[in-house]
Design a protein around this motif. Structure first.
Motif, PDB file in Angstrom:
ATOM      1  N   ASN A 200       0.826  -1.211   0.000  1.00 58.35           N
ATOM      2  CA  ASN A 200       0.000   0.000   0.000  1.00 58.35           C
ATOM      3  C   ASN A 200       0.858   1.258   0.000  1.00 58.35           C
ATOM      4  OD1 ASN A 200      -1.505   2.213   1.819  1.00 58.35           O
ATOM      5  ND2 ASN A 200      -3.028   1.060   0.645  1.00 58.35           N
ATOM      6  N   TRP A 201       1.920   1.267   0.793  1.00 63.84           N
ATOM      7  CA  TRP A 201       2.821   2.426   0.827  1.00 63.84           C
ATOM      8  C   TRP A 201       3.466   2.653  -0.534  1.00 63.84           C
ATOM      9  CZ3 TRP A 201       5.999   1.994   6.036  1.00 63.84           C
ATOM     10  CH2 TRP A 201       5.130   2.264   7.109  1.00 63.84           C
ATOM     11  N   HIS A 202       3.826   1.567  -1.195  1.00 64.75           N
ATOM     12  CA  HIS A 202       4.425   1.712  -2.522  1.00 64.75           C
ATOM     13  C   HIS A 202       3.459   2.418  -3.478  1.00 64.75           C
ATOM     14  CE1 HIS A 202       7.177   0.745  -5.802  1.00 64.75           C
ATOM     15  NE2 HIS A 202       6.110   0.488  -6.532  1.00 64.75           N
ATOM     16  N   ASN A 203       2.188   2.072  -3.384  1.00 64.90           N
ATOM     17  CA  ASN A 203       1.184   2.723  -4.232  1.00 64.90           C
ATOM     18  C   ASN A 203       1.054   4.203  -3.881  1.00 64.90           C
ATOM     19  OD1 ASN A 203       0.634   0.312  -5.558  1.00 64.90           O
ATOM     20  ND2 ASN A 203      -0.997  -0.246  -4.127  1.00 64.90           N
ATOM     21  N   LEU A 204       1.129   4.526  -2.597  1.00 59.86           N
ATOM     22  CA  LEU A 204       1.015   5.920  -2.167  1.00 59.86           C
ATOM     23  C   LEU A 204       2.234   6.741  -2.592  1.00 59.86           C
ATOM     24  CD1 LEU A 204      -0.410   5.467   1.459  1.00 59.86           C
ATOM     25  CD2 LEU A 204      -1.634   6.394  -0.519  1.00 59.86           C
ATOM     26  N   LEU A 205       3.409   6.133  -2.515  1.00 59.81           N
ATOM     27  CA  LEU A 205       4.645   6.850  -2.832  1.00 59.81           C
ATOM     28  C   LEU A 205       4.845   7.017  -4.335  1.00 59.81           C
ATOM     29  CD1 LEU A 205       6.953   5.117  -0.204  1.00 59.81           C
ATOM     30  CD2 LEU A 205       6.258   7.522  -0.184  1.00 59.81           C
ATOM     31  N   GLY A 206       4.298   6.101  -5.116  1.00 61.98           N
ATOM     32  CA  GLY A 206       4.396   6.219  -6.569  1.00 61.98           C
ATOM     33  C   GLY A 206       5.507   5.370  -7.171  1.00 61.98           C
TER      34      GLY A 206
END
Length: 230
Positions: A200-206
């Protein structure tokens, strides 16, 4: 039993053996930076510590935030001292007695703060959360640096199913403070909940932010950084 079956059964053992060898080598290379500390299974793996040391030194981290103080805090402080770095370290911990102990192990004359922040029921303030979060550190925002170039997340404790996703809120208060060139490490991503948080963090960070796993942790790197893989 055919040869293929034998090989398939041996592969997991071979992988475990290689991982154990890497861990032993990492502990030897870290030397006096971990000497004398009461290391436990709750602490970061030695390979992860080597990764953090590489990142702090090679990428010249000036401002570090840690969630979940402990032996890693002492190691980070010793690294800062050994390399004579002008680095600030702020670590948040839920247990006041543990804060006192960690403080007593820290080398002096460093810009290192271990701050007691009790866990409280997490309020999402209307945020649509992808996971069920039970608790988070109370009121960390006033203590955060204006700019953060490394975040280490190894707390709060999240080994039980009812609190498995309690590390998810770590990114939110830091996101707008991250430097252009930053690192973010989440420990225990060998567990299902932390692996989902990392995704999920990877998706938020881009997609411009690189990520990779080492031992029990996942590391995110933003900006133009040096190779830090041990």
């Amino acid at each position: 039993m055919v040869i293929k079956d034998v090989v398939n059964r041996l592969i997991p053992s071979i992988h475990r053996s290689r991982e154990q060898q890497r861990e032993v080598l990492a502990s030897q290379l870290l030397g006096h930076l971990v000497e004398g500390l009461p290391w436990t299974s709750s602490a970061l793996d030695f390979q992860v510590l080597r990764l953090l040391q590489n990142d702090i030194v090679l990428n010249e981290r000036k401002s570090i935030v840690e969630f979940g103080a402990g032996l890693s805090t002492v190691f980070l402080a010793r690294t800062i001292a050994q390399f004579s770095l002008e680095t600030r370290l702020v670590s948040f911990e839920q247990d006041a007695e543990w804060v006192r102990r960690v403080d007593s192990w820290l080398p002096g004359d460093l810009d290192v703060q271990v701050i007691h922040r009790p866990l409280t029921e997490y309020s999402n303030s209307g945020e649509d959360l992808p996971f069920s979060v039970a608790r988070w550190y109370a009121g960390v925002e006033p203590f955060l640096p204006d700019e953060i170039d490394l975040v280490v997340v190894d707390g709060p404790a999240a080994g039980e199913s009812s609190i498995a996703f309690d590390r998810y809120p770590a990114l939110k208060p830091c996101l707008d403070r991250l430097a252009v060139k930053f690192g973010l490490l989440l420990d225990d991503t060998n567990r299902h909940a932390e692996a989902m948080i990392a995704e999920n963090w990877h998706n938020l960070l881009g997609d411009s932010v690189a990520s990779f796993s080492i031992s029990s942790a996942t590391m995110f790197l933003g900006g133009n950084t040096w190779n830090i893989t041990p």
